[in-house]
Design a protein around this motif. Structure first.
Motif, PDB file in Angstrom:
ATOM      1  N   MET A   1      31.356  32.839  38.121  1.00 49.92           N
ATOM      2  CA  MET A   1      30.989  32.996  36.724  1.00 49.92           C
ATOM      3  C   MET A   1      31.811  34.130  36.134  1.00 49.92           C
ATOM      4  O   MET A   1      31.778  35.235  36.648  1.00 49.92           O
ATOM      5  N   PRO A   2      32.568  33.883  35.058  1.00 52.62           N
ATOM      6  CA  PRO A   2      33.312  34.948  34.410  1.00 52.62           C
ATOM      7  C   PRO A   2      32.342  35.968  33.831  1.00 52.62           C
ATOM      8  O   PRO A   2      31.199  35.641  33.607  1.00 52.62           O
ATOM      9  N   PRO A   3      32.729  37.120  33.555  1.00 56.07           N
ATOM     10  CA  PRO A   3      34.052  37.704  33.700  1.00 56.07           C
ATOM     11  C   PRO A   3      34.351  38.134  35.135  1.00 56.07           C
ATOM     12  O   PRO A   3      33.512  38.000  36.014  1.00 56.07           O
ATOM     13  N   THR A   4      35.557  38.679  35.322  1.00 52.94           N
ATOM     14  CA  THR A   4      35.960  39.171  36.633  1.00 52.94           C
ATOM     15  C   THR A   4      35.029  40.308  37.046  1.00 52.94           C
ATOM     16  O   THR A   4      34.798  41.227  36.274  1.00 52.94           O
ATOM     17  N   PRO A   5      34.490  40.241  38.270  1.00 56.01           N
ATOM     18  CA  PRO A   5      33.593  41.319  38.700  1.00 56.01           C
ATOM     19  C   PRO A   5      34.351  42.619  38.951  1.00 56.01           C
ATOM     20  O   PRO A   5      35.522  42.608  39.302  1.00 56.01           O
ATOM     21  N   GLY A   6      33.674  43.715  38.750  1.00 52.84           N
ATOM     22  CA  GLY A   6      34.257  45.021  39.004  1.00 52.84           C
ATOM     23  C   GLY A   6      33.805  46.008  37.961  1.00 52.84           C
ATOM     24  O   GLY A   6      33.504  45.631  36.829  1.00 52.84           O
ATOM     25  N   LEU A   7      33.729  47.255  38.356  1.00 49.23           N
ATOM     26  CA  LEU A   7      33.338  48.301  37.439  1.00 49.23           C
ATOM     27  C   LEU A   7      34.204  49.518  37.719  1.00 49.23           C
ATOM     28  O   LEU A   7      34.207  50.041  38.839  1.00 49.23           O
ATOM     29  N   TYR A   8      34.956  49.918  36.728  1.00 48.34           N
ATOM     30  CA  TYR A   8      35.828  51.073  36.834  1.00 48.34           C
ATOM     31  C   TYR A   8      35.474  52.001  35.685  1.00 48.34           C
ATOM     32  O   TYR A   8      35.530  51.592  34.530  1.00 48.34           O
ATOM     33  N   ILE A   9      35.093  53.214  36.005  1.00 54.56           N
ATOM     34  CA  ILE A   9      34.647  54.142  34.977  1.00 54.56           C
ATOM     35  C   ILE A   9      35.669  55.257  34.822  1.00 54.56           C
ATOM     36  O   ILE A   9      36.050  55.900  35.794  1.00 54.56           O
ATOM     37  N   GLY A  10      36.110  55.445  33.593  1.00 53.13           N
ATOM     38  CA  GLY A  10      37.051  56.515  33.291  1.00 53.13           C
ATOM     39  C   GLY A  10      38.481  56.023  33.205  1.00 53.13           C
ATOM     40  O   GLY A  10      38.900  55.122  33.915  1.00 53.13           O
ATOM     41  N   ARG A  11      39.212  56.638  32.282  1.00 53.92           N
ATOM     42  CA  ARG A  11      40.597  56.238  32.025  1.00 53.92           C
ATOM     43  C   ARG A  11      41.449  56.298  33.283  1.00 53.92           C
ATOM     44  O   ARG A  11      42.179  55.361  33.595  1.00 53.92           O
ATOM     45  N   ASP A  12      41.389  57.414  34.006  1.00 54.12           N
ATOM     46  CA  ASP A  12      42.226  57.570  35.198  1.00 54.12           C
ATOM     47  C   ASP A  12      41.907  56.519  36.249  1.00 54.12           C
ATOM     48  O   ASP A  12      42.806  55.984  36.900  1.00 54.12           O
TER      49      ASP A  12
END
Length: 95
Positions: free
Chosen positions: A1-12
């Protein structure tokens, strides 16, 4: 099921993920501005020499808060048709 899984917090963190996943060296991309659910988005196409065209890659939907991108939700190429995006872009402007 979209969207692509993943969680990235912060610009860097986001930029480092792009670099380690190969985005930095990726060539032959074209972006088409669009909108999804009234949010700004970019549809990315990747040059495919064998097909002689740019073919769908991903759609990045941007959440903008206070003039900054605060969230990017990525959908895969199977959503292009549903959003009325072209199935391919011509070779114009390629090397």
């Amino acid at each position: 099921m979209p969207p692509t899984p993943g969680l990235y917090i912060g610009r860097d963190t986001v930029v480092n993920d792009w670099i380690t996943s190969g985005f930095e060296g990726m060539k032959g991309l074209r972006a088409v501005p669009t909108a999804v659910n009234r949010q700004p988005a970019l549809a990315f196409y990747l040059w495919r020499k064998q097909e002689g065209a740019y073919l769908p890659l991903t759609i990045d939907v941007l959440r903008v808060t206070g003039g900054l991108i605060t969230e990017i939700i990525t959908f895969h190429d199977d959503r292009f048709e549903r959003l009325g995006l072209p199935e391919r872009l011509p070779a114009e402007g390629t090397e």
